[in-house]
Design a protein around this motif. Structure first.
Motif, PDB file in Angstrom:
ATOM      1  N   TRP A  23     -19.862  -0.731-157.413  1.00 58.85           N
ATOM      2  CA  TRP A  23     -19.959  -1.976-157.057  1.00 58.85           C
ATOM      3  C   TRP A  23     -20.212  -3.035-157.674  1.00 58.85           C
ATOM      4  O   TRP A  23     -19.490  -3.813-158.068  1.00 58.85           O
ATOM      5  N   VAL A  24     -21.441  -2.961-158.639  1.00 58.50           N
ATOM      6  CA  VAL A  24     -21.891  -3.737-159.504  1.00 58.50           C
ATOM      7  C   VAL A  24     -21.018  -3.758-160.458  1.00 58.50           C
ATOM      8  O   VAL A  24     -20.755  -4.912-161.100  1.00 58.50           O
ATOM      9  N   GLY A  25     -20.638  -2.606-161.113  1.00 57.65           N
ATOM     10  CA  GLY A  25     -19.640  -2.719-162.155  1.00 57.65           C
ATOM     11  C   GLY A  25     -18.251  -3.407-162.124  1.00 57.65           C
ATOM     12  O   GLY A  25     -17.788  -3.975-163.095  1.00 57.65           O
TER      13      GLY A  25
ATOM     14  N   GLU B 249     -30.250 -19.232-154.482  1.00 56.46           N
ATOM     15  CA  GLU B 249     -31.498 -19.090-154.823  1.00 56.46           C
ATOM     16  C   GLU B 249     -31.714 -18.095-156.020  1.00 56.46           C
ATOM     17  O   GLU B 249     -32.651 -18.400-156.945  1.00 56.46           O
ATOM     18  N   VAL B 250     -31.100 -16.821-155.743  1.00 55.53           N
ATOM     19  CA  VAL B 250     -31.058 -15.952-156.881  1.00 55.53           C
ATOM     20  C   VAL B 250     -30.342 -16.280-158.045  1.00 55.53           C
ATOM     21  O   VAL B 250     -30.310 -15.281-158.977  1.00 55.53           O
ATOM     22  N   GLY B 251     -29.635 -17.196-157.834  1.00 54.55           N
ATOM     23  CA  GLY B 251     -28.726 -17.609-159.066  1.00 54.55           C
ATOM     24  C   GLY B 251     -27.406 -16.704-159.284  1.00 54.55           C
ATOM     25  O   GLY B 251     -26.730 -16.708-160.232  1.00 54.55           O
ATOM     26  N   LEU B 252     -26.727 -16.096-158.091  1.00 51.51           N
ATOM     27  CA  LEU B 252     -25.532 -15.301-157.993  1.00 51.51           C
ATOM     28  C   LEU B 252     -24.476 -16.118-157.631  1.00 51.51           C
ATOM     29  O   LEU B 252     -23.510 -15.711-157.959  1.00 51.51           O
TER      30      LEU B 252
ATOM     31  N   ASP C  22     -35.094 -11.463-155.771  1.00 46.27           N
ATOM     32  CA  ASP C  22     -34.341 -10.430-156.600  1.00 46.27           C
ATOM     33  C   ASP C  22     -32.776 -10.450-156.417  1.00 46.27           C
ATOM     34  O   ASP C  22     -32.444 -10.690-155.465  1.00 46.27           O
ATOM     35  N   ALA C  23     -32.227 -10.111-157.300  1.00 42.36           N
ATOM     36  CA  ALA C  23     -30.711  -9.703-157.088  1.00 42.36           C
ATOM     37  C   ALA C  23     -30.536  -8.382-156.257  1.00 42.36           C
ATOM     38  O   ALA C  23     -29.822  -8.425-155.383  1.00 42.36           O
ATOM     39  N   PHE C  24     -31.594  -7.485-156.562  1.00 38.82           N
ATOM     40  CA  PHE C  24     -31.590  -6.231-155.882  1.00 38.82           C
ATOM     41  C   PHE C  24     -31.741  -6.614-154.474  1.00 38.82           C
ATOM     42  O   PHE C  24     -31.221  -6.194-153.534  1.00 38.82           O
TER      43      PHE C  24
ATOM     44  N   ASP D 275     -21.657 -16.691-160.188  1.00 38.09           N
ATOM     45  CA  ASP D 275     -22.456 -16.473-161.512  1.00 38.09           C
ATOM     46  C   ASP D 275     -22.913 -15.282-161.572  1.00 38.09           C
ATOM     47  O   ASP D 275     -23.817 -14.854-160.886  1.00 38.09           O
ATOM     48  N   ALA D 276     -22.353 -14.251-162.010  1.00 43.55           N
ATOM     49  CA  ALA D 276     -22.634 -12.722-161.902  1.00 43.55           C
ATOM     50  C   ALA D 276     -23.569 -12.170-162.921  1.00 43.55           C
ATOM     51  O   ALA D 276     -23.854 -11.153-162.839  1.00 43.55           O
ATOM     52  N   ARG D 277     -23.950 -13.230-163.711  1.00 43.77           N
ATOM     53  CA  ARG D 277     -24.931 -12.835-164.695  1.00 43.77           C
ATOM     54  C   ARG D 277     -26.182 -12.000-163.953  1.00 43.77           C
ATOM     55  O   ARG D 277     -26.744 -11.222-164.893  1.00 43.77           O
ATOM     56  N   GLY D 278     -26.620 -12.258-163.018  1.00 41.86           N
ATOM     57  CA  GLY D 278     -27.839 -12.056-162.237  1.00 41.86           C
ATOM     58  C   GLY D 278     -27.425 -10.260-161.908  1.00 41.86           C
ATOM     59  O   GLY D 278     -28.425  -9.606-161.693  1.00 41.86           O
ATOM     60  N   LEU D 279     -26.185  -9.953-162.039  1.00 40.80           N
ATOM     61  CA  LEU D 279     -25.971  -8.611-161.454  1.00 40.80           C
ATOM     62  C   LEU D 279     -26.058  -7.628-162.738  1.00 40.80           C
ATOM     63  O   LEU D 279     -26.268  -6.380-162.491  1.00 40.80           O
ATOM     64  N   ARG D 280     -26.205  -8.205-164.004  1.00 43.09           N
ATOM     65  CA  ARG D 280     -26.286  -7.305-165.113  1.00 43.09           C
ATOM     66  C   ARG D 280     -27.409  -6.416-165.233  1.00 43.09           C
ATOM     67  O   ARG D 280     -27.384  -5.338-165.269  1.00 43.09           O
TER      68      ARG D 280
END
Lengths: 120, 120
Positions: A84-86, B56-59, B9-11, B74-79
DNA sequence: TTGACGCATTCCGATATAGGCATATGATGG
DNA sequence: CCATCATATGCCTATATCGGAATGCGTCAA
């Protein structure tokens, strides 16, 4: 309604930092609860409870070994999460960090060279 | 103590199914709240609240556009999430479904050929 | 100004989590 | 059978979430 149960999902299960730590440790080898608790600086009941959650979502297996119960990793449940994240990978690659500037560039380019183009 | 904040968290943020749905939709393009709410079959306040968490988590980012507020991914937080989960990849590959048999094999091999080895 | 629209926020209630601590359960060795 | 080690569970409190419904607020048009 409250938040979804921690045991409802791998997503929910790994939201807890301590549980993530446990999984990382279990990557090394099977381990009894007391071991994990000591290495992670938490009480045994805490570790047991987290392990219960991880077991309920299937990220962890137990194996009886005499007096002990050895907990082992079963990472298969993490695969859907990874996938999913991918699905967002291309959105954080592609120099996404400077999206704003990129948009600005586009705008300027448009003004300089009035080609007709449509964005998708 | 309660569960960690969804905004910590992004989590934690992506533990919510609806929020995941929102992120998927935003992969397509920027969108106003009402749009998202309609497409996902939720009320506008619900969508707004979820978007607040994601912001708030920047996603997610917001951009004012006249009367509307366009939400964008803004997917950077998923990395980091992807990387953490990726650390388990070799544990679900490697025919992990038959780990038990694999362990058995190892044991037998050891008995046949008593090499000295240490596991870490 | 008034109204309509787009969106955010607030109040409410039900739920369950995580930690702390005590204790129950279970197997093992005398 | 009893003591002991290894682990699970129960009870308690504080906290925050999610959903629902109502409402606040800012912007735009007439």
């Amino acid at each position: 309604m409250a938040r979804a149960a921690t045991t409802s999902d791998a997503f929910n299960a790994i939201a807890e930092p301590r549980r993530r730590e446990i999984l990382v440790l279990l990557r090394g080898s099977e381990r009894p609860v007391t071991d994990l608790a000591r290495d992670l600086g938490m009480t045994q009941p805490q570790a047991s409870k987290h392990l219960r959650v991880l077991r309920e979502v299937g990220l962890v297996r137990v194996r009886e070994s005499g007096k002990q119960r050895l907990y082992g990793l079963d990472a298969r449940g993490l695969r859907p999460v990874h996938e999913w994240v991918g699905g967002f990978e291309r959105f954080w690659s592609e120099s996404f960090g400077r999206l704003d500037e990129y948009v600005q560039e586009l705008k300027q380019t448009r003004q300089e060279e009035p080609d007709d183009d449509d964005d998708q």
